[in-house]
Write an enzyme that holds these catalytic residues in place. Structure first.
Site, mmCIF file in Angstrom:
data_model
loop_
_atom_site.group_PDB
_atom_site.id
_atom_site.type_symbol
_atom_site.label_atom_id
_atom_site.label_comp_id
_atom_site.label_asym_id
_atom_site.label_seq_id
_atom_site.Cartn_x
_atom_site.Cartn_y
_atom_site.Cartn_z
ATOM 1 N N GLU A 96 38.568 7.112 -116.641
ATOM 2 C CA GLU A 96 39.501 6.538 -115.671
ATOM 3 C C GLU A 96 39.994 5.160 -116.092
ATOM 4 O O GLU A 96 41.150 4.794 -115.855
ATOM 5 C CB GLU A 96 38.830 6.440 -114.292
ATOM 6 C CG GLU A 96 38.467 7.786 -113.665
ATOM 7 C CD GLU A 96 37.164 8.378 -114.202
ATOM 8 O OE1 GLU A 96 36.440 7.678 -114.947
ATOM 9 O OE2 GLU A 96 36.855 9.546 -113.888
ATOM 10 N N SER A 124 42.289 19.776 -108.956
ATOM 11 C CA SER A 124 41.798 19.311 -107.658
ATOM 12 C C SER A 124 42.819 18.401 -106.979
ATOM 13 O O SER A 124 43.106 18.546 -105.799
ATOM 14 C CB SER A 124 40.479 18.552 -107.833
ATOM 15 O OG SER A 124 39.540 19.346 -108.515
#
Lengths: 318, 276
Positions: free
Chosen positions: A58, A37
């Site tokens: 993350e 993406s």
């Protein structure tokens, strides 16, 4: 890359990483399961040994990059801006910004265009969050060309850089040898009736708007801000003093981003009327990018109409 | 001196660190006394025996790296670094004061010997993983040691880092948990239990060792085993400790998590430590 050609900015960014990777053997790229993406998968294919897939984690990605940077690597961390800046916001603050780690941050899927993913995935406040962090340089490139130029520039800076990229196709407006200077506006159109200050993917449409306004007898100065921080105080003050009416246009909340930065400068150094175009303190929703943009006057017609109204009537509030 | 394995000598260093922690906290009127006292023997074993470091060259490229993930226990860390020779012990008098190199939480750009800035809990292991991974990529031989608090292990990021290091078999990475069983506001078990703690680390792909965190000889032996095991993947040492260790009225008390002794408490603490 031809002028006027529509290219997804994320792809231009991904390709730029591949080019930079060839020149800089100490450059690494980390992604949190969204490489296809964000387009960092292009780098992963070209340099599998220098691409680190961290999984959907993350916070850990930020820390790993911080650690790698101590050994002379220059890591790019990449995921959707909405998660990067909030889920891992404390990690960016304490493991990168405060220690001035030489880590480059790609905030992908900036703003509204997320492929119809809606409120949870639309980074409407990433610039606001990042702008409040000391030591952080923030880039919001206008077109595919400038995204590549900014990626290169980020590698020349020693220290943290936040580079915002968008998912959707954006027309190329800058010529081949376009240069970006940190903290310097790019004047794309000269005018005296109203100043439009834009950043990111809003700049190509603000440029069209300025051209249309000219045809309608309204002369607009267009300043594009490739860096939101540091911001070009001088160019903003000059617009405020010589024109006296400013419209800011951004693919971001009107709070804390480009509009916020311009208002801070104007209020402190050169008071004048500022109209902020952006998302008016609302969460977005899923749907067609352009239909949604038009709701907030972030299409060409909307910019024309708001700038024209300000040029004609706004200055009386001075 | 760097590789002194004389346990008696190391015990005297640990005692000196403990005494200076109390002095420094009292002078500053600040500091995380409880968690600094629980890490004393761990830091002693690391800095005065295990870690290959050189205070004359704090940025030496091949040095072993150490991250104090429980950054609030900076008091014990600074005292250890000072005694190791990174800076004069006199600097300890500036701890936590304006413009000091010895900030409340360690700042790598201000304090010599600090390999990474910490303070926000849960972040140090990821940084250590990044350093160990970088060392592996550069084919360097240094070890990376991360000292975590037990309460800190309630942070999700610790387990993200553990999962990554375990699944990728990151070598030369040793985590030590200062398992003093008490956090800021309560006993760890009563706030949010970590147990079964060892099984969790194992399930995340780590070799798990345990140690008496106040027994220098045991720590040295476990560190040596950890070092050998870490050639194949990450190792965690669960070091059983006592918060506030060495001062009876501080031991096991969450009230001493972030408090410095007043004059009366200082005198009492010094008397106890002095009698050893």
């Amino acid at each position: 890359m031809e002028l006027g050609e529509e290219i997804a900015q994320r792809t231009a960014f991904g390709q730029a990483l591949v080019e930079l990777g060839a020149e800089k053997p100490n450059m690494l790229v980390l992604d949190a399961d969204v490489g296809p993406s964000t387009q960092t998968h292009l780098f992963g294919r070209a340099y599998p040994d220098r691409f680190i897939e961290v999984g959907i984690a993350e916070q850990n990605m930020v820390g790993i990059a911080a650690g790698l940077s101590t050994l002379g690597f220059v890591p790019w961390i990449s995921t959707f801006a909405v998660f990067m800046t909030k889920r891992a916001g404390d990690q960016i603050r304490n493991s990168i910004a405060h220690p001035k780690a030489n880590v480059k941050i790609n905030g992908a899927y900036g703003g509204l265009p997320t492929g119809r993913a809606g409120a949870t995935h639309s980074a409407i406040e990433d610039l606001a969050v990042m702008r409040a962090m000391p030591n952080m340089i923030i880039m919001d490139p206008a077109d595919p060309r400038e995204a590549a130029v900014c990626a290169r520039l980020a590698m020349e800076i020693e220290g943290p850089v936040y580079l915002r990229t968008v998912r959707c196709p954006v027309p190329v407006i800058f010529p081949e040898h376009h240069k970006v200077e940190i903290g310097k506006a790019v004047k794309l159109h000269e005018g005296k009736d109203v100043a439009i200050i834009s950043s990111g993917m809003m700049t190509p449409r603000a440029l069209k708007a300025a051209e249309i306004l000219e045809g309608q007898g309204v002369s607009a100065r267009l300043l594009h801000m490739p860096t939101i921080k540091p911001i070009d105080i001088e160019a903003i003050c000059d617009a405020a003093e010589s024109i006296g009416a400013i419209v800011t246009v951004e693919n971001h909340s009107i709070i804390g981003g480009l509009g916020g930065a311009v208002c801070e400068v104007v209020a402190e150094y050169a008071p004048c009327r500022v109209k902020r175009l952006g998302f008016p303190d609302v969460f977005l929703e899923s749907g067609d990018d352009e239909v949604l943009f038009s709701r907030y006057s972030l299409d060409i017609a909307g910019i024309v109409s708001v700038a024209k109204a300000l040029a004609e009537g706004g200055k009386k509030n001075k | 001196m760097a590789h002194e394995h004389d346990v008696g000598f190391l015990e005297s260093v640990a005692h000196q660190i403990r005494t200076l922690i109390i002095d420094t906290a009292h002078t500053a009127g600040a500091g995380h006394t409880g968690g600094s006292l629980s890490e004393v023997e761990i830091l002693t074993a690391l800095y005065f025996s295990f870690l290959n470091v050189d205070p004359e060259c704090p940025d030496w490229n091949e040095r072993d790296r150490f991250i104090l993930s429980k950054g609030h226990a900076s008091l014990g860390y600074y005292v250890t670094l000072a005694l190791k020779g990174y800076f004069p012990t006199d600097n300890l008098k500036t701890f936590d004061r304006e413009d000091s190199t010895l900030q409340a939480h360690p700042d790598m750009h201000k304090c010599k010997g600090v390999d990474y800035s910490t303070g926000s809990l849960g972040q140090g292991l990821s940084i250590g993983v990044g350093i160990a991974l970088g060392g592996l990529k550069k084919n360097q031989q240094f070890k990376t040691v991360v000292l975590l608090g037990d309460g800190e292990c309630q942070e999700g990021q610790v387990w993200e880092a553990a999962m990554f290091a375990g699944s990728k078999h990151i070598p030369k990475l040793i985590a030590i948990v200062d398992y003093n069983k008490v956090q800021l506001s309560n006993k760890v078990d009563e706030n949010l239990s970590l147990e079964p703690f060892a099984i969790k680390w194992e399930a995340f792909g780590w070799n798990v060792l345990s140690a008496d965190g106040h027994n220098i000889a045991d720590l040295l032996s476990v560190l040596s085993r950890a070092s050998a095991l870490s050639a194949r993947g990450p190792v965690v040492i669960i070091a059983n400790t006592i918060k506030g260790k060495g001062v009876s009225f501080m031991e096991g008390k969450y009230e001493w998590h972030g408090k410095a002794p007043n004059d009366q408490e200082y005198t009492a603490a010094k008397k106890e430590l002095g009698s050893k």
